[in-house]
Structures are given as structure tokens and as C-alpha cells.
Design a protein around this motif. Structure first.
Motif, PDB file in Angstrom:
ATOM      1  N   ALA A  95       2.952  12.325  14.407  1.00 38.99           N
ATOM      2  CA  ALA A  95       3.521  11.936  15.689  1.00 38.99           C
ATOM      3  C   ALA A  95       4.128  10.545  15.619  1.00 38.99           C
ATOM      4  CB  ALA A  95       2.448  11.982  16.777  1.00 38.99           C
ATOM      5  N   LEU A  96       3.587   9.701  14.741  1.00 38.64           N
ATOM      6  CA  LEU A  96       4.088   8.340  14.581  1.00 38.64           C
ATOM      7  C   LEU A  96       3.991   7.947  13.126  1.00 38.64           C
ATOM      8  CD1 LEU A  96       5.053   5.617  15.766  1.00 38.64           C
ATOM      9  CD2 LEU A  96       2.643   5.016  16.084  1.00 38.64           C
ATOM     10  N   THR A  97       5.089   7.486  12.561  1.00 40.53           N
ATOM     11  CA  THR A  97       5.118   7.055  11.165  1.00 40.53           C
ATOM     12  C   THR A  97       5.598   5.612  11.091  1.00 40.53           C
ATOM     13  OG1 THR A  97       5.572   9.289  10.362  1.00 40.53           O
ATOM     14  CG2 THR A  97       6.084   7.469   8.876  1.00 40.53           C
ATOM     15  N   LEU A  98       4.828   4.750  10.433  1.00 45.53           N
ATOM     16  CA  LEU A  98       5.227   3.379  10.158  1.00 45.53           C
ATOM     17  C   LEU A  98       5.553   3.286   8.672  1.00 45.53           C
ATOM     18  CD1 LEU A  98       2.490   1.411  12.155  1.00 45.53           C
ATOM     19  CD2 LEU A  98       4.723   2.182  12.941  1.00 45.53           C
ATOM     20  N   ARG A  99       6.768   2.855   8.348  1.00 44.57           N
ATOM     21  CA  ARG A  99       7.205   2.875   6.954  1.00 44.57           C
ATOM     22  C   ARG A  99       7.718   1.507   6.535  1.00 44.57           C
ATOM     23  NH1 ARG A  99      11.374   7.317   6.147  1.00 44.57           N
ATOM     24  NH2 ARG A  99       9.479   8.572   6.255  1.00 44.57           N
ATOM     25  N   ASN A 100       7.273   1.060   5.382  1.00 43.78           N
ATOM     26  CA  ASN A 100       7.796  -0.151   4.753  1.00 43.78           C
ATOM     27  C   ASN A 100       8.692   0.293   3.607  1.00 43.78           C
ATOM     28  OD1 ASN A 100       8.260  -2.620   3.436  1.00 43.78           O
ATOM     29  ND2 ASN A 100       6.234  -3.400   3.959  1.00 43.78           N
ATOM     30  N   THR A 101       9.943  -0.135   3.601  1.00 42.09           N
ATOM     31  CA  THR A 101      10.890   0.327   2.595  1.00 42.09           C
ATOM     32  C   THR A 101      10.690  -0.360   1.249  1.00 42.09           C
ATOM     33  OG1 THR A 101      12.517  -1.301   3.381  1.00 42.09           O
ATOM     34  CG2 THR A 101      12.629   0.916   4.314  1.00 42.09           C
ATOM     35  N   ARG A 102       9.847  -1.375   1.210  1.00 45.19           N
ATOM     36  CA  ARG A 102       9.522  -1.991  -0.078  1.00 45.19           C
ATOM     37  C   ARG A 102       8.472  -1.153  -0.785  1.00 45.19           C
ATOM     38  NH1 ARG A 102       7.877  -8.032   0.998  1.00 45.19           N
ATOM     39  NH2 ARG A 102       6.563  -6.965   2.522  1.00 45.19           N
ATOM     40  N   SER A 103       8.422  -1.236  -2.097  1.00 46.66           N
ATOM     41  CA  SER A 103       7.506  -0.373  -2.848  1.00 46.66           C
ATOM     42  C   SER A 103       6.738  -1.123  -3.926  1.00 46.66           C
ATOM     43  CB  SER A 103       8.282   0.784  -3.485  1.00 46.66           C
ATOM     44  OG  SER A 103       9.281   0.281  -4.369  1.00 46.66           O
ATOM     45  N   ALA A 104       6.703  -2.451  -3.869  1.00 48.30           N
ATOM     46  CA  ALA A 104       5.965  -3.219  -4.863  1.00 48.30           C
ATOM     47  C   ALA A 104       4.469  -3.064  -4.622  1.00 48.30           C
ATOM     48  CB  ALA A 104       6.358  -4.690  -4.802  1.00 48.30           C
ATOM     49  N   THR A 105       3.684  -3.249  -5.666  1.00 46.96           N
ATOM     50  CA  THR A 105       2.237  -3.214  -5.533  1.00 46.96           C
ATOM     51  C   THR A 105       1.784  -4.272  -4.532  1.00 46.96           C
ATOM     52  OG1 THR A 105       1.922  -2.370  -7.775  1.00 46.96           O
ATOM     53  CG2 THR A 105       0.061  -3.501  -6.781  1.00 46.96           C
ATOM     54  N   ASN A 106       0.816  -3.903  -3.698  1.00 45.05           N
ATOM     55  CA  ASN A 106       0.259  -4.733  -2.623  1.00 45.05           C
ATOM     56  C   ASN A 106       1.186  -4.840  -1.405  1.00 45.05           C
ATOM     57  OD1 ASN A 106      -2.132  -5.278  -4.064  1.00 45.05           O
ATOM     58  ND2 ASN A 106      -1.180  -7.025  -5.101  1.00 45.05           N
ATOM     59  N   THR A 107       2.250  -4.034  -1.351  1.00 51.86           N
ATOM     60  CA  THR A 107       3.071  -3.976  -0.147  1.00 51.86           C
ATOM     61  C   THR A 107       2.226  -3.437   1.007  1.00 51.86           C
ATOM     62  OG1 THR A 107       5.161  -3.691  -1.320  1.00 51.86           O
ATOM     63  CG2 THR A 107       5.062  -2.862   0.923  1.00 51.86           C
ATOM     64  N   GLN A 108       2.363  -4.078   2.174  1.00 52.43           N
ATOM     65  CA  GLN A 108       1.547  -3.705   3.321  1.00 52.43           C
ATOM     66  C   GLN A 108       2.420  -3.229   4.487  1.00 52.43           C
ATOM     67  OE1 GLN A 108      -0.875  -7.157   4.225  1.00 52.43           O
ATOM     68  NE2 GLN A 108      -2.414  -6.603   2.714  1.00 52.43           N
ATOM     69  N   THR A 109       1.888  -2.274   5.233  1.00 59.42           N
ATOM     70  CA  THR A 109       2.480  -1.832   6.488  1.00 59.42           C
ATOM     71  C   THR A 109       1.415  -1.998   7.554  1.00 59.42           C
ATOM     72  OG1 THR A 109       3.856  -0.214   5.326  1.00 59.42           O
ATOM     73  CG2 THR A 109       3.595   0.065   7.704  1.00 59.42           C
ATOM     74  N   GLN A 110       1.711  -2.792   8.582  1.00 57.27           N
ATOM     75  CA  GLN A 110       0.668  -3.207   9.525  1.00 57.27           C
ATOM     76  C   GLN A 110       0.968  -2.760  10.948  1.00 57.27           C
ATOM     77  OE1 GLN A 110      -0.218  -7.518  10.959  1.00 57.27           O
ATOM     78  NE2 GLN A 110      -1.553  -7.211   9.191  1.00 57.27           N
ATOM     79  N   LEU A 111      -0.073  -2.314  11.609  1.00 57.04           N
ATOM     80  CA  LEU A 111      -0.038  -2.030  13.037  1.00 57.04           C
ATOM     81  C   LEU A 111      -0.881  -3.098  13.721  1.00 57.04           C
ATOM     82  CD1 LEU A 111       0.645  -0.199  15.471  1.00 57.04           C
ATOM     83  CD2 LEU A 111      -1.420   1.119  14.943  1.00 57.04           C
ATOM     84  N   ALA A 112      -0.234  -3.978  14.492  1.00 56.21           N
ATOM     85  CA  ALA A 112      -0.919  -5.124  15.087  1.00 56.21           C
ATOM     86  C   ALA A 112      -1.102  -4.922  16.583  1.00 56.21           C
ATOM     87  CB  ALA A 112      -0.134  -6.407  14.821  1.00 56.21           C
ATOM     88  N   PHE A 113      -2.208  -5.433  17.102  1.00 52.45           N
ATOM     89  CA  PHE A 113      -2.526  -5.378  18.525  1.00 52.45           C
ATOM     90  C   PHE A 113      -2.507  -6.804  19.061  1.00 52.45           C
ATOM     91  CE2 PHE A 113      -4.495  -1.834  16.378  1.00 52.45           C
ATOM     92  CZ  PHE A 113      -4.151  -0.744  17.174  1.00 52.45           C
ATOM     93  N   GLN A 114      -1.650  -7.070  20.048  1.00 45.47           N
ATOM     94  CA  GLN A 114      -1.458  -8.426  20.538  1.00 45.47           C
ATOM     95  C   GLN A 114      -1.741  -8.532  22.029  1.00 45.47           C
ATOM     96  OE1 GLN A 114       2.553  -9.576  19.440  1.00 45.47           O
ATOM     97  NE2 GLN A 114       1.898 -10.230  17.407  1.00 45.47           N
TER      98      GLN A 114
END
Length: 199
Positions: A95-114
Motif C-alpha cells: 500500500a505504501l513503498t518508500l524507496r531510496n534510489t541509492r544502492s551503496a552499502t549502509n544506504t538508509q530509507t527512513q520513515l520519520a515521525f515529527q
């Protein structure tokens, strides 16, 4: 018509009963820029190619499920701000996809609550997906972070091996606190001093 022409009444193209200063019955083609302070589409508005919308406000009607409907991919180069949002799906898919287009090791994709206050905005917690190995077979971890002493700090993570690592903070006496029975179907490893209370 050559030169400048002035009409004192409505002009119709494809219609003998124009209801506005310019009424076109049929399809219009503009190869240049069309400038208008307001645009009202009583039917379907189709936009193809690169489109820039600034200050876009849409109001839903009784026949449209939402103010803005997108069939396909929504891509934003900066922030997308949403008010009260409900994401629904009737298919067995994401239903929801968060994608980081970088692919290096330790690349992070974050969902933050503010939370936004009078003078500051705080990120109170976050869920982060981290790519820990960027070649096949790829591996990743899921990290949980919370706001601690003004800093967003890692509180725990699930590793690619299926284990849970819990990080203790200055206000938590132990990395893992269990209230009630603790059972293990295989080996339970304890490093350091282990104390047992009760039977």
C-alpha cells in the motif's frame, strides 16, 4: 481575420450560441503557453509531460474519492506534505513503498515521525531500513530510533539474521526488560553477571 479585431459580444467557434466571451465547441490546440488566472475543468483534465504545480489546492466532490488521485507513481524531489491521510488498497500488494534510489552499502530509507511546536520541530521517533549488503544475496536491517536528550538515537534493530538488538539508554537500566515469563525454545545466551529472583 488579420490584425487586431475587436468584438463587442461573445465569439463562438463550433457553436452558434456562445455562453462566454470565447466559447469553443470541440478540441483546441495550443503550441505555445496558455496563461489564465483560473482554470475550471468540468470534465477530465489530462496532463502529460513535465508539469509544475505551485500553490495547487483541490477540493473533492461527491464523485471523486479524494482531492488528488494518482494512478501510477508519485515522485517528489523534496518534501510531500500530507494532512490526515488514509492509504487503502484492495489488492495483495504494497500500500505504501518508500524507496531510496541509492544502492551503496549502509544506504538508509527512513520513515520519520515529527511534532511541530511554537519554535521547533522535533523528530520524536523513526523507523529506518538499512541496506547492509548491496550484492546478492542482499541483506538489510530494520532500525527503531527514539528521541533521547534532544537527539534521535537508535533504540533497537532487527538484524538480517533475525535477531533483535536493544540499545540501553541513560534512563533504562537494562537493554532488555521483561515483565513476566521469558521462554526460549533453544539456547539463551547471557554475557556478564546474570541474577535470578524468585523460583
Amino acid at each position: 481575420v488579420a490584425g487586431i479585431s475587436i468584438f463587442s459580444s461573445n465569439v463562438g467557434i463550433g457553436t452558434s450560441t456562445p455562453g462566454a466571451l470565447l466559447a469553443v465547441q470541440g478540441t483546441g490546440l495550443f503550441t505555445g503557453t496558455l496563461t489564465a488566472p483560473n482554470v475550471i475543468a468540468t470534465g477530465t483534465l489530462t496532463v502529460s509531460g513535465l508539469s509544475n504545480l505551485s500553490g495547487f489546492i483541490s477540493s473533492a466532490s461527491s464523485t471523486i474519492a479524494a482531492p488528488l488521485q494518482i494512478a501510477g507513481t508519485l515522485q517528489a524531489s523534496s518534501s510531500v506534505s500530507l494532512a490526515t491521510t488514509t492509504i487503502t488498497t484492495n489488492a495483495d500488494s504494497n500500500a505504501l513503498t518508500l524507496r531510496n534510489t541509492r544502492s551503496a552499502t549502509n544506504t538508509q530509507t527512513q520513515l520519520a515521525f515529527q511534532v511541530t511546536g511554537a519554535t521547533s520541530t522535533w523528530t520524536t521517533s523513526a523507523i529506518t531500513s538499512q541496506l547492509t549488503q548491496n550484492y546478492d544475496p542482499a541483506q538489510g536491517s530494520l532500525i527503531f530510533s527514539t528521541l533521547n536528550a534532544g537527539l534521535l538515537s537508535e533504540a533497537g534493530r532487527f538484524t538480517n539474521l533475525g535477531g533483535l538488538i536493544v540499545v540501553a539508554s541513560s534512563t533504562i537500566a537494562n537493554s532488555l526488560n521483561v515483565t513476566g515469563p521469558l521462554s526460549a525454545s533453544s539456547t539463551l545466551s547471557v554475557a556478564g553477571l546474570a541474577s535470578q529472583y524468585g523460583g
